[in-house]
Design a protein around this motif. Sequence first.
Motif, mmCIF file in Angstrom:
data_model
loop_
_atom_site.group_PDB
_atom_site.id
_atom_site.type_symbol
_atom_site.label_atom_id
_atom_site.label_comp_id
_atom_site.label_asym_id
_atom_site.label_seq_id
_atom_site.Cartn_x
_atom_site.Cartn_y
_atom_site.Cartn_z
ATOM 1 N N CYS A 51 68.052 82.164 62.843
ATOM 2 C CA CYS A 51 68.368 81.454 64.095
ATOM 3 C C CYS A 51 68.168 79.954 63.953
ATOM 4 O O CYS A 51 68.927 79.160 64.522
ATOM 5 C CB CYS A 51 67.515 82.010 65.234
ATOM 6 N N ILE A 52 67.156 79.549 63.172
ATOM 7 C CA ILE A 52 66.953 78.119 62.909
ATOM 8 C C ILE A 52 68.114 77.569 62.086
ATOM 9 O O ILE A 52 68.656 76.491 62.385
ATOM 10 C CB ILE A 52 65.613 77.891 62.183
ATOM 11 N N TYR A 53 68.519 78.323 61.059
ATOM 12 C CA TYR A 53 69.664 77.911 60.247
ATOM 13 C C TYR A 53 70.921 77.788 61.112
ATOM 14 O O TYR A 53 71.710 76.856 60.967
ATOM 15 C CB TYR A 53 69.911 78.905 59.121
ATOM 16 N N MET A 54 71.114 78.765 62.009
ATOM 17 C CA MET A 54 72.276 78.739 62.893
ATOM 18 C C MET A 54 72.295 77.453 63.718
ATOM 19 O O MET A 54 73.329 76.803 63.871
ATOM 20 C CB MET A 54 72.271 79.950 63.820
ATOM 21 N N PHE A 55 71.125 77.082 64.254
ATOM 22 C CA PHE A 55 71.026 75.869 65.059
ATOM 23 C C PHE A 55 71.436 74.643 64.251
ATOM 24 O O PHE A 55 72.233 73.803 64.708
ATOM 25 C CB PHE A 55 69.608 75.697 65.594
ATOM 26 N N PHE A 56 70.923 74.522 63.032
ATOM 27 C CA PHE A 56 71.222 73.349 62.221
ATOM 28 C C PHE A 56 72.680 73.345 61.737
ATOM 29 O O PHE A 56 73.290 72.279 61.634
ATOM 30 C CB PHE A 56 70.263 73.260 61.026
ATOM 31 N N ILE A 57 73.228 74.518 61.448
ATOM 32 C CA ILE A 57 74.638 74.586 61.044
ATOM 33 C C ILE A 57 75.531 74.109 62.176
ATOM 34 O O ILE A 57 76.420 73.267 61.985
ATOM 35 C CB ILE A 57 75.008 76.028 60.627
ATOM 36 N N LEU A 58 75.305 74.630 63.375
ATOM 37 C CA LEU A 58 76.160 74.291 64.506
ATOM 38 C C LEU A 58 75.961 72.844 64.957
ATOM 39 O O LEU A 58 76.927 72.163 65.309
ATOM 40 C CB LEU A 58 75.906 75.256 65.671
ATOM 41 N N THR A 59 74.721 72.364 64.951
ATOM 42 C CA THR A 59 74.501 70.967 65.346
ATOM 43 C C THR A 59 75.083 70.011 64.301
ATOM 44 O O THR A 59 75.519 68.905 64.657
ATOM 45 C CB THR A 59 73.006 70.667 65.548
ATOM 46 N N SER A 60 75.113 70.429 63.047
ATOM 47 C CA SER A 60 75.741 69.591 62.013
ATOM 48 C C SER A 60 77.230 69.433 62.294
ATOM 49 O O SER A 60 77.781 68.319 62.199
ATOM 50 C CB SER A 60 75.541 70.210 60.621
ATOM 51 N N GLY A 125 77.152 85.581 60.016
ATOM 52 C CA GLY A 125 76.754 86.472 61.095
ATOM 53 C C GLY A 125 76.678 85.814 62.462
ATOM 54 O O GLY A 125 77.278 86.282 63.419
ATOM 55 N N LEU A 126 75.918 84.714 62.556
ATOM 56 C CA LEU A 126 75.735 84.056 63.856
ATOM 57 C C LEU A 126 76.607 82.811 64.019
ATOM 58 O O LEU A 126 77.099 82.536 65.112
ATOM 59 C CB LEU A 126 74.259 83.675 64.038
ATOM 60 N N SER A 127 76.770 82.055 62.963
ATOM 61 C CA SER A 127 77.569 80.824 63.043
ATOM 62 C C SER A 127 78.804 80.963 62.160
ATOM 63 O O SER A 127 78.846 80.433 61.055
ATOM 64 C CB SER A 127 76.730 79.609 62.620
ATOM 65 N N GLY A 128 79.776 81.693 62.679
ATOM 66 C CA GLY A 128 81.023 81.910 61.969
ATOM 67 C C GLY A 128 82.080 80.903 62.363
ATOM 68 O O GLY A 128 81.804 79.923 63.064
ATOM 69 N N PRO A 129 83.329 81.135 61.953
ATOM 70 C CA PRO A 129 84.408 80.177 62.257
ATOM 71 C C PRO A 129 84.661 79.986 63.746
ATOM 72 O O PRO A 129 84.995 78.882 64.183
ATOM 73 C CB PRO A 129 85.630 80.794 61.563
ATOM 74 N N GLY A 130 84.492 81.050 64.542
ATOM 75 C CA GLY A 130 84.718 80.934 65.977
ATOM 76 C C GLY A 130 83.731 80.003 66.646
ATOM 77 O O GLY A 130 84.110 79.108 67.413
ATOM 78 N N SER A 131 82.441 80.191 66.356
ATOM 79 C CA SER A 131 81.417 79.348 66.974
ATOM 80 C C SER A 131 81.512 77.907 66.472
ATOM 81 O O SER A 131 81.284 76.957 67.229
ATOM 82 C CB SER A 131 80.017 79.918 66.692
ATOM 83 N N ILE A 132 81.872 77.731 65.202
ATOM 84 C CA ILE A 132 82.033 76.378 64.664
ATOM 85 C C ILE A 132 83.199 75.672 65.351
ATOM 86 O O ILE A 132 83.120 74.492 65.700
ATOM 87 C CB ILE A 132 82.239 76.426 63.138
#
Length: 219
Positions: A51-60, A125-132
């Motif tokens: 979940c932390i990785y997801m946050f940083f991926i999406l905020t990036s 899983g959590l930060s895929g192409p759709g969420s990006i």
Amino acid sequence: MNWIAEGLTYVLSTIAALLPIVNPLSAVGMVVTITANLDEHERTEQIRRACIYMFFILTSFLVAGGLIMNFFGISIPGLRIAGGMIVSYLGFRMLFPDTVAISRQEQIEAAAKEDVSFTPLAMPGLSGPGSIAVVVGLSASAQQSEHIVVSHILISLGIAVVGVISYITLRAATRLSKVLGVAGMNAMARIMGFLLICIGVQFIINGILDVTRLVRTVA
């Protein structure tokens, strides 16, 4: 008090746009499968880091969204239409599933890994192409606001809330899997799939309306 209401609206809009696409419920089965050899503490740690990785991926992608669009010459209407197509495709896959979230080979590789938090849990899983795609779209919208920095902070806060919700959901993955069962999980996936299709279609409609307004302005 108006700025507080506007800020809250910004955060809630981010959560409403992102949560159905991140859809932590769809990752419950994957978590149970690839962490079957871990104890409860290790599973919780993997989920927390994911979940932390997801946050940083999406905020990036949120921070770099405007740069990406400018570099490739992507317009906001084009992004909305493309993002809508991706989200709709993901929704159709959930509504009419013909494949698993990850392949059998990926499951074997994940089970053999000591750390599955970054891949496949956080990505894809959590930060895929759709969420990006959604986050890049939010970034483009924030670029047009009067308070760009504040808008990005509020969107980041919304992403953080989605991360917390994902953590709580995946933390209860084993219990959810037992309570809902296969039929219940499939039903939830189909409901979320239908919502994703609706969101994707609305993205496409908004993009087409933007193109129409641009054409009328030029004409």
